[in-house]
Design a protein around this motif. Sequence first.
Motif, mmCIF file in Angstrom:
data_model
loop_
_atom_site.group_PDB
_atom_site.id
_atom_site.type_symbol
_atom_site.label_atom_id
_atom_site.label_comp_id
_atom_site.label_asym_id
_atom_site.label_seq_id
_atom_site.Cartn_x
_atom_site.Cartn_y
_atom_site.Cartn_z
ATOM 1 N N ARG A 1 4.481 0.564 5.134
ATOM 2 C CA ARG A 1 4.342 1.636 4.021
ATOM 3 C C ARG A 1 4.798 1.383 2.650
ATOM 4 N NH1 ARG A 1 3.986 7.233 4.665
ATOM 5 N NH2 ARG A 1 5.077 8.520 2.803
ATOM 6 N N LYS B 1 -2.501 3.205 17.537
ATOM 7 C CA LYS B 1 -1.907 4.296 17.560
ATOM 8 C C LYS B 1 -1.806 5.052 18.860
ATOM 9 C CE LYS B 1 -2.962 5.997 13.220
ATOM 10 N NZ LYS B 1 -3.840 6.819 12.186
ATOM 11 N N ILE C 1 -0.047 9.969 -0.442
ATOM 12 C CA ILE C 1 -0.549 9.809 0.860
ATOM 13 C C ILE C 1 -1.584 10.568 1.309
ATOM 14 C CG2 ILE C 1 1.917 9.168 1.439
ATOM 15 C CD1 ILE C 1 2.013 12.077 2.471
ATOM 16 N N GLU C 2 -2.246 11.357 0.180
ATOM 17 C CA GLU C 2 -3.529 12.221 0.405
ATOM 18 C C GLU C 2 -4.589 11.256 0.389
ATOM 19 O OE1 GLU C 2 -3.526 15.071 1.754
ATOM 20 O OE2 GLU C 2 -1.387 15.063 1.788
ATOM 21 N N ASN D 1 -3.885 6.014 3.367
ATOM 22 C CA ASN D 1 -3.649 5.704 5.111
ATOM 23 C C ASN D 1 -4.680 4.788 5.658
ATOM 24 O OD1 ASN D 1 -2.104 7.910 5.236
ATOM 25 N ND2 ASN D 1 -3.696 9.102 4.845
ATOM 26 N N THR D 2 -5.732 4.449 4.938
ATOM 27 C CA THR D 2 -6.645 3.357 5.947
ATOM 28 C C THR D 2 -5.910 1.777 5.672
ATOM 29 O OG1 THR D 2 -8.651 4.351 5.222
ATOM 30 C CG2 THR D 2 -8.508 2.121 5.429
ATOM 31 N N LEU E 1 -2.505 1.589 5.326
ATOM 32 C CA LEU E 1 -1.394 1.477 6.128
ATOM 33 C C LEU E 1 -1.853 1.431 7.563
ATOM 34 C CD1 LEU E 1 1.628 2.102 6.397
ATOM 35 C CD2 LEU E 1 0.807 4.705 6.510
ATOM 36 N N ASP E 2 -2.726 2.037 8.150
ATOM 37 C CA ASP E 2 -3.359 1.530 9.595
ATOM 38 C C ASP E 2 -3.754 0.365 9.764
ATOM 39 O OD1 ASP E 2 -3.058 4.394 10.042
ATOM 40 O OD2 ASP E 2 -5.137 4.985 9.994
#
Length: 79
Positions: free
Chosen positions: A47, A78, A58-59, A64-65, A67-68
């Motif tokens: 993060r 996950k 974070i939107e 998010n991609t 981070l994943d």
Amino acid sequence: MDRPPRHRNTIIALCLLWMLSACATAPHWSQQGKSDEEMRRDYAECRKQVTEKYGTNIESPHFNTDLDQCMQTRGYHKD
């Protein structure tokens, strides 16, 4: 017995709601042989890396991609 000030009860209630909502929105990652503490440490590092790149938005789908991808690169999936 004295009753606690009303504003203190409100603050406590808001803190509890905030903590519950934070738990509900965070995905749980796991990896065979890794403890929850190790997962939280790796997640915090990923993060931090992504935040340095994109800021705190974070939107953003890229946030998010990435981070994943960081967690997957470290061997997590996950639940």
